[in-house]
Design a protein around this motif. Structure first.
Motif, PDB file in Angstrom:
ATOM      1  N   VAL A   1      16.707  23.917-115.703  1.00 61.22           N
ATOM      2  CA  VAL A   1      17.879  24.664-117.589  1.00 61.22           C
ATOM      3  C   VAL A   1      16.353  25.071-117.421  1.00 61.22           C
ATOM      4  CG1 VAL A   1      18.909  24.120-119.547  1.00 61.22           C
ATOM      5  CG2 VAL A   1      18.792  22.876-117.562  1.00 61.22           C
TER       6      VAL A   1
ATOM      7  N   ASP B   1      15.197  26.502-121.233  1.00 63.61           N
ATOM      8  CA  ASP B   1      15.230  26.143-122.729  1.00 63.61           C
ATOM      9  C   ASP B   1      14.590  26.584-123.279  1.00 63.61           C
ATOM     10  OD1 ASP B   1      17.143  23.245-122.719  1.00 63.61           O
ATOM     11  OD2 ASP B   1      15.850  22.500-122.634  1.00 63.61           O
ATOM     12  N   GLU B   2      15.264  28.020-123.929  1.00 61.15           N
ATOM     13  CA  GLU B   2      14.922  29.368-124.634  1.00 61.15           C
ATOM     14  C   GLU B   2      14.730  28.835-125.699  1.00 61.15           C
ATOM     15  OE1 GLU B   2      16.059  33.466-123.171  1.00 61.15           O
ATOM     16  OE2 GLU B   2      16.827  32.425-121.404  1.00 61.15           O
TER      17      GLU B   2
ATOM     18  N   GLN C   1      14.920  29.653-129.810  1.00 54.26           N
ATOM     19  CA  GLN C   1      15.706  30.916-129.816  1.00 54.26           C
ATOM     20  C   GLN C   1      15.152  31.451-131.331  1.00 54.26           C
ATOM     21  OE1 GLN C   1      17.926  32.961-128.476  1.00 54.26           O
ATOM     22  NE2 GLN C   1      17.532  31.584-126.464  1.00 54.26           N
TER      23      GLN C   1
ATOM     24  N   LEU D   1      16.061  24.759-130.300  1.00 54.42           N
ATOM     25  CA  LEU D   1      16.315  24.796-128.987  1.00 54.42           C
ATOM     26  C   LEU D   1      17.751  23.997-129.139  1.00 54.42           C
ATOM     27  CD1 LEU D   1      12.738  23.023-128.635  1.00 54.42           C
ATOM     28  CD2 LEU D   1      14.262  25.141-128.157  1.00 54.42           C
ATOM     29  N   PRO D   2      18.457  24.164-127.780  1.00 54.09           N
ATOM     30  CA  PRO D   2      18.936  23.641-127.929  1.00 54.09           C
ATOM     31  C   PRO D   2      19.048  22.237-127.428  1.00 54.09           C
ATOM     32  CG  PRO D   2      18.734  25.112-125.551  1.00 54.09           C
ATOM     33  CD  PRO D   2      17.685  24.770-127.227  1.00 54.09           C
TER      34      PRO D   2
ATOM     35  N   ARG E   1      23.321  21.077-124.481  1.00 55.15           N
ATOM     36  CA  ARG E   1      24.183  22.131-123.738  1.00 55.15           C
ATOM     37  C   ARG E   1      25.259  21.901-123.441  1.00 55.15           C
ATOM     38  NH1 ARG E   1      21.246  26.052-121.902  1.00 55.15           N
ATOM     39  NH2 ARG E   1      19.040  25.241-122.059  1.00 55.15           N
TER      40      ARG E   1
ATOM     41  N   TRP F   1      22.881  23.386-131.265  1.00 53.61           N
ATOM     42  CA  TRP F   1      21.203  23.646-131.805  1.00 53.61           C
ATOM     43  C   TRP F   1      20.855  22.839-132.836  1.00 53.61           C
ATOM     44  CZ3 TRP F   1      19.708  27.799-128.746  1.00 53.61           C
ATOM     45  CH2 TRP F   1      20.094  28.140-127.677  1.00 53.61           C
TER      46      TRP F   1
ATOM     47  N   ARG G   1      26.739  26.314-131.337  1.00 59.84           N
ATOM     48  CA  ARG G   1      26.462  28.039-130.990  1.00 59.84           C
ATOM     49  C   ARG G   1      27.593  28.895-131.872  1.00 59.84           C
ATOM     50  NH1 ARG G   1      23.435  30.131-127.039  1.00 59.84           N
ATOM     51  NH2 ARG G   1      23.835  32.118-125.958  1.00 59.84           N
TER      52      ARG G   1
END
Length: 167
Positions: free
Chosen positions: A30, A32-33, A35, A53-54, A57, A62, A80
């Motif tokens: 995974v 994890d970007e 954001q 961050l998530p 999921r 977030w 989200r």
């Protein structure tokens, strides 16, 4: 089923080693970007936010953070999708206090209020953070020199009482 992980290190001549280098059958890759708040439905609610961050999921949740010279703060948990979940902590929770150093500890008492999956919630959150170890973490990618941060969260209110102890 929740499978535990080994939080106790293997002691070596050079110090503690936490070995997470072996892949397990249920592991997935995974990315994890981090954001940016820009363009998110919650941007105007948290103008001081630095990134998100998530955190779950499966539920599309977030965590919204603010980074300062002194700390990394959790401001809120948001969905989200617009306005399905928005639970803000008052005060914001210092998840890290800089500079991190072995032996440091702090507590934060915060009230979480808002909407979770469309239902009103009000939680009382007692956090205790402790930097309880220094060592090396082995991962499939590489090894890292680390400080281990332990969080204990005791939560009550309009949710079932629960305790979490992530590292």
């Amino acid at each position: 089923t929740v499978e535990g992980i080994q939080t106790a290190p293997r002691m070596t001549a050079s110090g503690p080693v936490w070995d997470f280098s072996a892949m397990r059958a249920d592991d997935t890759r995974v990315l994890d970007e981090v954001q940016s708040p820009a363009g998110r439905w919650w941007q105007s609610l948290y103008p001081q936010a630095t990134f998100a961050l998530p955190v779950d999921r499966a539920a599309s949740l977030w965590a919204v953070y603010r980074s300062t010279a002194d700390s990394l703060q959790i401001l809120s948990t948001v969905s989200r999708a617009a306005a399905t979940t928005n639970v803000a902590g008052t005060p914001a929770v210092d998840a890290m206090r800089f500079p991190l150093r072995e032996g440091a500890s702090w507590t934060v008492n915060s009230v979480g209020a808002g909407v979770f999956n469309g239902l009103g919630v009000n939680t009382v959150n007692a956090y205790r953070f402790t930097v309880d170890g220094r060592g090396t973490v082995l991962t499939p990618a590489t090894r890292f020199s680390v400080l281990r941060l332990r969080m204990e969260l005791n939560q009550s209110g309009s949710v079932l009482p629960r305790t979490q102890r992530p590292y």
